[in-house]
Design a protein around this motif. Structure first.
Motif, short mmCIF file in Angstrom:
data_model
loop_
_atom_site.label_atom_id
_atom_site.label_comp_id
_atom_site.label_asym_id
_atom_site.label_seq_id
_atom_site.Cartn_x
_atom_site.Cartn_y
_atom_site.Cartn_z
N SER A 120 -16.31 4.04 6.30
CA SER A 120 -15.66 3.71 5.03
C SER A 120 -16.64 3.75 3.87
CB SER A 120 -15.05 2.32 5.12
OG SER A 120 -16.07 1.36 5.20
N GLU A 121 -16.07 3.89 2.68
CA GLU A 121 -16.86 3.81 1.44
C GLU A 121 -16.04 3.08 0.40
OE1 GLU A 121 -18.49 7.39 -0.38
OE2 GLU A 121 -18.84 8.23 1.63
N ILE A 122 -16.70 2.29 -0.41
CA ILE A 122 -16.03 1.62 -1.54
C ILE A 122 -16.27 2.45 -2.80
CG2 ILE A 122 -15.99 -0.43 -3.02
CD1 ILE A 122 -15.29 -1.59 -0.54
N VAL A 123 -15.21 2.68 -3.54
CA VAL A 123 -15.32 3.40 -4.82
C VAL A 123 -14.87 2.44 -5.92
CG1 VAL A 123 -14.44 5.36 -6.15
CG2 VAL A 123 -14.78 5.58 -3.67
N ASP A 124 -15.74 2.22 -6.92
CA ASP A 124 -15.25 1.34 -7.98
C ASP A 124 -15.24 1.93 -9.37
OD1 ASP A 124 -17.98 0.97 -7.94
OD2 ASP A 124 -17.83 -1.04 -7.06
N THR A 125 -15.54 3.24 -9.48
CA THR A 125 -15.35 3.88 -10.79
C THR A 125 -14.63 5.22 -10.59
OG1 THR A 125 -17.41 5.11 -10.70
CG2 THR A 125 -17.51 2.92 -11.70
N PRO A 126 -13.77 5.61 -11.58
CA PRO A 126 -13.03 6.87 -11.45
C PRO A 126 -13.96 8.06 -11.28
CG PRO A 126 -12.15 5.55 -13.27
CD PRO A 126 -13.38 4.84 -12.78
N ALA A 127 -15.16 8.01 -11.87
CA ALA A 127 -16.08 9.15 -11.80
C ALA A 127 -16.50 9.46 -10.36
CB ALA A 127 -17.30 8.86 -12.67
N GLU A 128 -16.52 8.43 -9.49
CA GLU A 128 -16.97 8.64 -8.11
C GLU A 128 -15.85 9.15 -7.20
OE1 GLU A 128 -18.94 5.02 -6.35
OE2 GLU A 128 -18.31 4.23 -8.28
N LEU A 129 -14.58 9.03 -7.67
CA LEU A 129 -13.46 9.19 -6.75
C LEU A 129 -13.39 10.58 -6.12
CD1 LEU A 129 -10.98 7.87 -5.48
CD2 LEU A 129 -9.66 8.48 -7.50
N ASP A 130 -13.52 11.65 -6.94
CA ASP A 130 -13.34 12.99 -6.40
C ASP A 130 -14.39 13.33 -5.36
OD1 ASP A 130 -11.00 14.31 -7.35
OD2 ASP A 130 -11.82 14.04 -9.37
N ASP A 131 -15.65 13.04 -5.68
CA ASP A 131 -16.72 13.33 -4.72
C ASP A 131 -16.51 12.57 -3.42
OD1 ASP A 131 -17.93 15.04 -6.38
OD2 ASP A 131 -19.59 13.71 -6.97
N ALA A 132 -16.09 11.29 -3.55
CA ALA A 132 -15.88 10.47 -2.35
C ALA A 132 -14.74 11.05 -1.52
CB ALA A 132 -15.59 9.03 -2.76
N LEU A 133 -13.65 11.49 -2.20
CA LEU A 133 -12.52 12.06 -1.44
C LEU A 133 -12.96 13.30 -0.66
CD1 LEU A 133 -9.63 11.66 -4.05
CD2 LEU A 133 -9.69 10.60 -1.79
N ASP A 134 -13.90 14.06 -1.24
CA ASP A 134 -14.40 15.26 -0.55
C ASP A 134 -15.10 14.92 0.76
OD1 ASP A 134 -13.40 16.87 -2.48
OD2 ASP A 134 -15.30 17.12 -3.57
N ARG A 135 -15.63 13.71 0.84
CA ARG A 135 -16.35 13.32 2.08
C ARG A 135 -15.38 12.82 3.16
NH1 ARG A 135 -20.02 11.63 -1.98
NH2 ARG A 135 -19.27 9.48 -2.04
N PHE A 136 -14.09 12.70 2.83
CA PHE A 136 -13.07 12.22 3.79
C PHE A 136 -11.98 13.27 3.92
CE2 PHE A 136 -15.21 8.44 2.44
CZ PHE A 136 -15.18 7.58 3.53
N GLY A 137 -11.07 13.02 4.89
CA GLY A 137 -9.83 13.78 5.01
C GLY A 137 -10.03 15.23 5.36
N PRO A 138 -8.88 15.96 5.45
CA PRO A 138 -7.61 15.33 5.71
C PRO A 138 -7.61 14.73 7.13
CG PRO A 138 -7.38 17.75 5.76
CD PRO A 138 -8.81 17.43 5.51
N THR A 139 -6.97 13.70 7.31
CA THR A 139 -6.06 12.83 6.57
C THR A 139 -6.84 11.78 5.76
OG1 THR A 139 -4.43 13.09 8.35
CG2 THR A 139 -4.19 11.12 6.99
N TRP A 140 -6.36 11.44 4.55
CA TRP A 140 -7.02 10.42 3.74
C TRP A 140 -6.38 9.05 3.95
CZ3 TRP A 140 -6.42 15.42 2.08
CH2 TRP A 140 -7.60 16.08 1.70
N VAL A 141 -7.24 8.04 4.04
CA VAL A 141 -6.76 6.64 4.11
C VAL A 141 -7.34 5.94 2.89
CG1 VAL A 141 -6.72 4.52 5.46
CG2 VAL A 141 -6.80 6.73 6.64
N VAL A 142 -6.46 5.55 1.96
CA VAL A 142 -6.88 4.97 0.68
C VAL A 142 -6.32 3.56 0.59
CG1 VAL A 142 -6.91 5.29 -1.82
CG2 VAL A 142 -6.74 7.29 -0.31
N LYS A 143 -7.23 2.56 0.51
CA LYS A 143 -6.78 1.17 0.55
C LYS A 143 -7.28 0.41 -0.68
CE LYS A 143 -6.89 0.55 5.58
NZ LYS A 143 -7.47 -0.23 6.68
N ASP A 144 -6.52 -0.61 -1.02
CA ASP A 144 -6.95 -1.60 -2.00
C ASP A 144 -7.94 -2.53 -1.29
OD1 ASP A 144 -7.09 -3.79 -3.72
OD2 ASP A 144 -4.96 -3.71 -4.24
N ASP A 145 -9.16 -2.71 -1.84
CA ASP A 145 -10.12 -3.60 -1.18
C ASP A 145 -9.81 -5.06 -1.49
OD1 ASP A 145 -12.33 -4.43 0.35
OD2 ASP A 145 -13.45 -4.78 -1.48
#
Ligand code: GLY
Length: 423
Positions: A120-145
């Motif tokens: 898992s990885e925690i993302v707390d700024t929109p700027a990090e989101l795309d790069d972080a998504l590239d390191r996961f999926g498919p399938t993506w699991v996106v949760k509220d921490d």
């Protein structure tokens, strides 16, 4: 023993029903409770998230034991406040409830305990989101921490949907937890935990998606069944020995021992069980089915857990057969539900030993009519000699319940009956 149950859903209704059967329970209270708990316990108004209010009510009622149902009060320290008032409480401290309240804390504990879980990885700024998504999926699991009652989770093969959910959470100021997808059938194993003493209950399976065939958005749970005919007993032993006990020991080591119900949500993959999440309380709607098969006095088990004597009581005994919960949800749930519709046919029937109806989101109107007051409105619990019979009993009971616009899944437990689940 005088027992006060905190909460207002079907899980609390099921706890009240099971506690009522314990001959040692001489007085039973629910706060705030619901119209279903009022049939078997005395309801009292309370703000369940206020430790001071709950402790004051428990003292006023001379409660010997307080049982806290939902996670939010536990994360906010309600169990600490009750214990500080000198009253036994079933439920973990705020420090131990972080196992559910912060997914980052849970991951940290699991890593230290050597327990298999998703990367898992925690993302707390929109700027990090795309790069972080590239390191996961498919399938993506996106949760509220944080706490989101199951509805903060999106599991999708669609990158855009994953991105939209992550961006929406960040816009609301919620850190996002991205996880690798764990394959395999899911199991909910509830364990009574008192420090390093771990006593498992029957394994159950929840159905989180809103639609038949596991389609549509995630919900707080649309139904459950227990036990799991496809799960070898040695897998339950392995979960207790390799997952729950090491986590309980790690919590003790960190100075925040767990006392209460530790709920391990697992995926049983090719490499064995891996943890999807831990919760710090009884699961909903699995509890309603699990407690329907309990043959031991629940009050004694909960009181022993709360007072550090769990190792001294006999392990729970279970009735033969199966139990199933089917959730009846309001129109538009898990979106904004339609409320205030009149419910007919949900009353108790003494003649019916194989089903019961639990109130999840109901209220009494001024004229006494029972109306919908939440997304998940009722739970129908059916028992039977086997899962097919438990299903038949529950679904037959549902045909007699009328709630305009409501919906329920027709396939709770069906894959298990049809032998379509393998591990
Ligand atoms: N069964 C899902 C939950 O209780 O969180």
């Amino acid at each position: 023993m005088r027992v006060l149950v905190i909460g207002s859903g079907a899980r609390e209704h099921a706890l009240v029903l099971a506690l009522r059967k314990d001959p040692a329970v001489t007085a039973l209270f629910a706060a705030p409770g619901n119209p279903g708990t009022a049939l078997h316990a005395q309801n009292h108004p309370v703000d369940p998230s206020s430790g001071d209010s709950v402790a004051a009510l428990a003292a006023e009622l001379s409660a010997d034991l307080v049982v806290v149902g939902p996670e939010v009060p536990l994360v906010l320290g309600v169990a600490d406040a009750v214990r500080a008032a000198g009253i036994a409480c079933f439920g973990p401290s705020a420090a131990a409830a972080r196992i559910e309240g912060s997914k980052a804390f849970a991951k940290d504990v699991m890593t230290a305990a050597g327990v298999r879980t998703a990367h898992s990885e925690i993302v707390d700024t929109p700027a990090e989101l795309d790069d972080a998504l590239d390191r996961f999926g498919p399938t993506w699991v996106v949760k509220d921490d944080g706490l989101a009652a199951g509805k903060g989770v999106v599991v999708t093969a669609d990158r855009l949907a994953a991105r939209d959910h992550g961006a929406e959470l960040l816009e609301q100021g919620h850190p996002v937890l991205l996880e690798s997808f764990l394959d395999g059938p899911e199991v909910s194993l509830f364990c009574l935990v008192d420090g390093e003493t771990v006593v498992p209950l029957l394994p159950a399976q929840d159905h989180k998606r809103v639609g038949d065939g596991d389609t549509g958005p995630n919900t707080g749970g649309m139904g459950a069944y227990t036990p799991l005919p496809w799960l070898p007993p040695e897998t339950v032993t392995a979960i207790v020995d390799d997952v729950v006990k090491p986590v309980a020991a790690e919590m003790v080591r960190r100075g925040c021992p767990f006392s209460g119900l530790l709920y391990a949500g697992l995926a049983i993959g090719a490499a064995g069980p891996a943890v999807v999440e831990f919760n710090c309380r009884f699961g909903d709607p699995e509890t309603q089915a699990v407690l329907a098969l309990l043959d031991s006095p629940l009050g004694e088990l909960l009181h022993a857990t709360a007072t550090g004597t769990l190792a001294e009581v006999a392990p729970p005994r279970w009735r033969d057969g199966s139990a199933i919960t089917v959730v009846i949800a309001a129109e538009n749930y898990p979106g904004r539900p339609r409320l205030g519709d009149v419910i007919l046919g949900a009353g108790e029937s003494a003649a019916d030993a194989t089903t019961s109806v639990m109130h999840a989101g109901t209220a009494l109107r001024a004229d006494g009519a029972l109306v919908s007051a939440g997304g998940r409105v009722l739970n129908v619990v059916g028992t039977g000699a086997d899962l097919a019979e438990a299903r038949a009993n529950a679904y037959a009971r549902i045909t007699g319940i009328k709630l305009p616009g409501s919906h329920f899944r027709t396939d709770i437990g069906l894959a298990a009956v049809e032998d379509r689940i393998t591990v």
